[in-house]
Scaffold this motif. Sequence first.
Motif, PDB file in Angstrom:
ATOM      1  N   HIS A   1      18.979  62.806 -24.751  1.00 20.87           N
ATOM      2  CA  HIS A   1      18.972  61.457 -24.198  1.00 20.87           C
ATOM      3  C   HIS A   1      19.345  61.553 -22.722  1.00 20.87           C
ATOM      4  N   ILE A   2      18.351  61.841 -21.903  1.00 20.03           N
ATOM      5  CA  ILE A   2      18.599  62.022 -20.474  1.00 20.03           C
ATOM      6  C   ILE A   2      19.086  60.728 -19.847  1.00 20.03           C
ATOM      7  N   SER A   3      18.477  59.595 -20.219  1.00 18.26           N
ATOM      8  CA  SER A   3      18.897  58.302 -19.663  1.00 18.26           C
ATOM      9  C   SER A   3      20.367  58.035 -19.952  1.00 18.26           C
ATOM     10  N   ASP A   4      20.771  58.216 -21.217  1.00 25.68           N
ATOM     11  CA  ASP A   4      22.169  57.965 -21.585  1.00 25.68           C
ATOM     12  C   ASP A   4      23.103  58.898 -20.824  1.00 25.68           C
ATOM     13  N   GLY A   5      22.695  60.167 -20.682  1.00 23.17           N
ATOM     14  CA  GLY A   5      23.530  61.114 -19.981  1.00 23.17           C
ATOM     15  C   GLY A   5      23.704  60.759 -18.512  1.00 23.17           C
ATOM     16  N   LEU A   6      22.634  60.316 -17.858  1.00 25.08           N
ATOM     17  CA  LEU A   6      22.729  59.938 -16.448  1.00 25.08           C
ATOM     18  C   LEU A   6      23.594  58.691 -16.269  1.00 25.08           C
TER      19      LEU A   6
ATOM     20  N   ASN B   1      14.162  62.053 -26.103  1.00 27.65           N
ATOM     21  CA  ASN B   1      13.869  61.483 -27.421  1.00 27.65           C
ATOM     22  C   ASN B   1      14.067  59.983 -27.511  1.00 27.65           C
ATOM     23  N   SER B   2      14.590  59.368 -26.462  1.00 22.28           N
ATOM     24  CA  SER B   2      14.826  57.928 -26.531  1.00 22.28           C
ATOM     25  C   SER B   2      13.724  57.115 -25.858  1.00 22.28           C
ATOM     26  N   GLY B   3      12.612  57.764 -25.520  1.00 24.74           N
ATOM     27  CA  GLY B   3      11.468  57.024 -25.013  1.00 24.74           C
ATOM     28  C   GLY B   3      11.245  57.104 -23.523  1.00 24.74           C
ATOM     29  N   GLY B   4      11.985  57.911 -22.792  1.00 22.89           N
ATOM     30  CA  GLY B   4      11.782  58.023 -21.357  1.00 22.89           C
ATOM     31  C   GLY B   4      13.014  57.587 -20.584  1.00 22.89           C
ATOM     32  N   ILE B   5      12.939  57.711 -19.259  1.00 20.43           N
ATOM     33  CA  ILE B   5      14.044  57.307 -18.393  1.00 20.43           C
ATOM     34  C   ILE B   5      13.962  55.800 -18.201  1.00 20.43           C
ATOM     35  N   ASP B   6      14.990  55.077 -18.646  1.00 22.09           N
ATOM     36  CA  ASP B   6      14.918  53.623 -18.583  1.00 22.09           C
ATOM     37  C   ASP B   6      15.260  53.115 -17.187  1.00 22.09           C
ATOM     38  N   ARG B   7      14.937  51.856 -16.956  1.00 21.37           N
ATOM     39  CA  ARG B   7      15.117  51.241 -15.646  1.00 21.37           C
ATOM     40  C   ARG B   7      16.585  51.157 -15.252  1.00 21.37           C
ATOM     41  N   GLU B   8      17.463  50.958 -16.231  1.00 19.12           N
ATOM     42  CA  GLU B   8      18.890  50.863 -15.932  1.00 19.12           C
ATOM     43  C   GLU B   8      19.415  52.153 -15.318  1.00 19.12           C
ATOM     44  N   ALA B   9      19.021  53.289 -15.877  1.00 22.81           N
ATOM     45  CA  ALA B   9      19.466  54.575 -15.344  1.00 22.81           C
ATOM     46  C   ALA B   9      18.896  54.808 -13.946  1.00 22.81           C
ATOM     47  N   MET B  10      17.621  54.467 -13.753  1.00 14.26           N
ATOM     48  CA  MET B  10      16.997  54.623 -12.437  1.00 14.26           C
ATOM     49  C   MET B  10      17.701  53.758 -11.399  1.00 14.26           C
ATOM     50  N   ASP B  11      17.992  52.520 -11.748  1.00 16.89           N
ATOM     51  CA  ASP B  11      18.655  51.612 -10.808  1.00 16.89           C
ATOM     52  C   ASP B  11      20.047  52.115 -10.440  1.00 16.89           C
ATOM     53  N   ALA B  12      20.770  52.664 -11.421  1.00 19.97           N
ATOM     54  CA  ALA B  12      22.112  53.182 -11.141  1.00 19.97           C
ATOM     55  C   ALA B  12      22.055  54.342 -10.151  1.00 19.97           C
ATOM     56  N   LEU B  13      21.057  55.207 -10.288  1.00 19.08           N
ATOM     57  CA  LEU B  13      20.905  56.335  -9.365  1.00 19.08           C
ATOM     58  C   LEU B  13      20.510  55.851  -7.973  1.00 19.08           C
ATOM     59  N   ARG B  14      19.591  54.888  -7.924  1.00 18.92           N
ATOM     60  CA  ARG B  14      19.145  54.383  -6.615  1.00 18.92           C
ATOM     61  C   ARG B  14      20.272  53.651  -5.899  1.00 18.92           C
ATOM     62  N   ASN B  15      21.073  52.902  -6.641  1.00 21.30           N
ATOM     63  CA  ASN B  15      22.165  52.154  -6.002  1.00 21.30           C
ATOM     64  C   ASN B  15      23.161  53.086  -5.310  1.00 21.30           C
TER      65      ASN B  15
END
Length: 755
Positions: free
Chosen positions: A166-171, A195-209
């Motif tokens: 779960h890359i999204s959860d880990g990030l 396995n959770s369907g891809g990198i979600d928008r929440e994780a991407m936004d947290a990294l960009r912020n």
Amino acid sequence: MVEFFFKYPLTVFIKGKFVLLSAWPRWLLVVLIVASVAGIGFAVRNRIAEAAPRIRNWRVWALWGMESLLVALVLVLLWEPAVTIAELKPQQNIIAVLVDDSRSMAIADSGANGNQPREAAAVNTLQNGILSGLAKKFQTRIYRLDDKLARASGAEELQPAGGATHISDGLRQLMAETSDLPVGAVVLLSDGSENSGGIDREAMDALRNRRLPVHTIGFGKEREQHDVELEGATVATQAMADSRMTATVSFTQRGYAGAKTTLEVKDGDKKLASRDVTLGADGSVQSETIFFNAGGSGVKSIEFSLPIMSGEENTTNNSVTRLVDVTAEKRRILYVEGEPRWEYKFIRRAEDDDHGIQVVSMLRTTENKIYRQGISDPSELAEGFPTKAEDLFRYQAIIIGSVESGYFTPGQLELLREFVDKRGGGVLFLGGRFSLSEGGWGSSGAADLLPTFLPNTKGTFHRDGATTQLTAAGAESAITRLVDDRSKNMERWKKLPYINDYQDAGTPKPGSTVLAELNAGKTMPLLITQSYGRGRTALMATSGTWRWQMSQALGDPTHDLFWQQLLRWLAADSPGQVTASMPEQTMMDEGHVKMTATVRDKEYTPAADAHVSAHMIGPEGISAVVDMSPVPNLPGTFEVDWTAEKPGSYVAEVTATRGSEDLGKQVLAFRRVDGVAENFHTEQNRELLQRLSDETGGRYWKQSELDRLPKEISYSEAGISVRDTKELWDMPIVFIVLLSLIAGEWLLRRKWGVV
């Protein structure tokens, strides 16, 4: 090579900002360049007449262009060009190194990384210079990443045993745990098996912020050479006992294009169905439809599988399972018929053999008398067609036979419309002397329910023979499937005995589906379906299918099978007052359960003030009762988040009450299966890793480029950074261009004889 010519890494030019350091105004640079270019052009034009004839063409303008470029470049250098870029301060920032520690990293790819497991290749990559290179300028922290993130003291702790990635959860976890720390960049070593369907928008936004770049390093083959993998199976989660079910199974393959194989459906050791398939092109997603019988009541674990092919590199991804809750609860259908006729008799007879359907009928024998059959008590339908929602909504479907719309009051017609739209029931209109256009249904209050625009004329009902055939949609539909094989089924329909009457059903509405057509001198729709609100409607433009029973061999199942399938489709999906659902009923290496319930009263109005609870029962004595919370802005909708802590089968009984009133309940089965998710999509998901790095300002690194990672990772705006200015005037490429322009002009002049 880039640094040899341009002095700095390519990252500097991608992330940096071009500036001119000179105090002279920029407008002056533009003016001087334009004036110089124009002056050279003016001088060339004035002297072109004196030039040798051989250069009084494009050659002279080629020389002008080279001289102009030379002057422009010199002027730009006088304005002191440079690039400013954010750079991490040494020893004051943390580089987070995340290593995928899931089971897929234990795969040893033939021909990749020297046949060593991916995890070993990742550890070797870290220990062969990356960690030491990073440690010279930064603090480093190593994390293990599978279904969660955990700190590791060193690379030697890494063991690929996690059940999921779960890359999204880990990030997101990393962002939360290091919110007050100066993290300058993230390095992710993974095969990209998310396995959770891809990198979600929440994780991407947290990294960009936080302007935090993620640098990714991929491991594993990007493409298997020989493999067959089931992508998924789409099948209804609930079904009636002994009903024919349809499943759409999707799969991909590499290395076996054109090969023959067999798609199988099993319930435990019992084979339910099989179908021969030919494998399509390498890498393309192939979908096949297969039919099977749901069998008796109970929760079934249905397995869809393809046999292991010779030479397959991954033999654990050839099957998937889906839960199907098969119920023995009868569906009640109200059949309203306006006149005694053969079709009425044969439809009722067909459903007598179907234990999942109960047909309750009211047959008009005279103008003011009805004959009732299949009623539960003497009061049912005693006053005729129901006038109250709570009475009509007891049924799951309604059949309107040869009866004119005027037989119903405007209130009853509106109630019929609400039965489909609000209650979610099904309505079937049959052809007949007093139905459809002949009965004024096209201009009635229930006209919207019809899947066609009826002809605005009389005389649409004909007592003549007509043959039948399936459309392309009908060939795929479970309603009209008399024989499992698609081509044989189409031929079977063409050979059915002719129907002895037909009716012009008009023009199909947008969104409707024509499943069967009739041929009576011209082709017209015979069976049309459509979705309407929460329910569905259909039109069968004949009253002569009874001949399919009378004109064929004794015991032929065609007529009964068709009507059983049509009426089950009509009634099976009509919801109760309480309906519960969840995105996936089979969870692979995932315990999070998000359950939603929709609750309605007896009139099927959303019950926003209901109290809803779910009783969860699981393996090893797990039992919990949790209240479900209302969903804002969705009256009558409730949800709950729960965790299935252990693998195994679970049952959730969702109950809704309002005061002392019991609104209903529904039982929902689901299952957690561990150790399965990492068996699928084992190829390196470079697309995901590339997108993650591109969208966060990082980079996807190839193995051959990693020696530059410790240096280039410094260019980041996260953590503690300073703005550095890098002058460009002394780049080797500048001197190469200057010399090339001077030498090139001289050589051309010499060649053309104008030196």
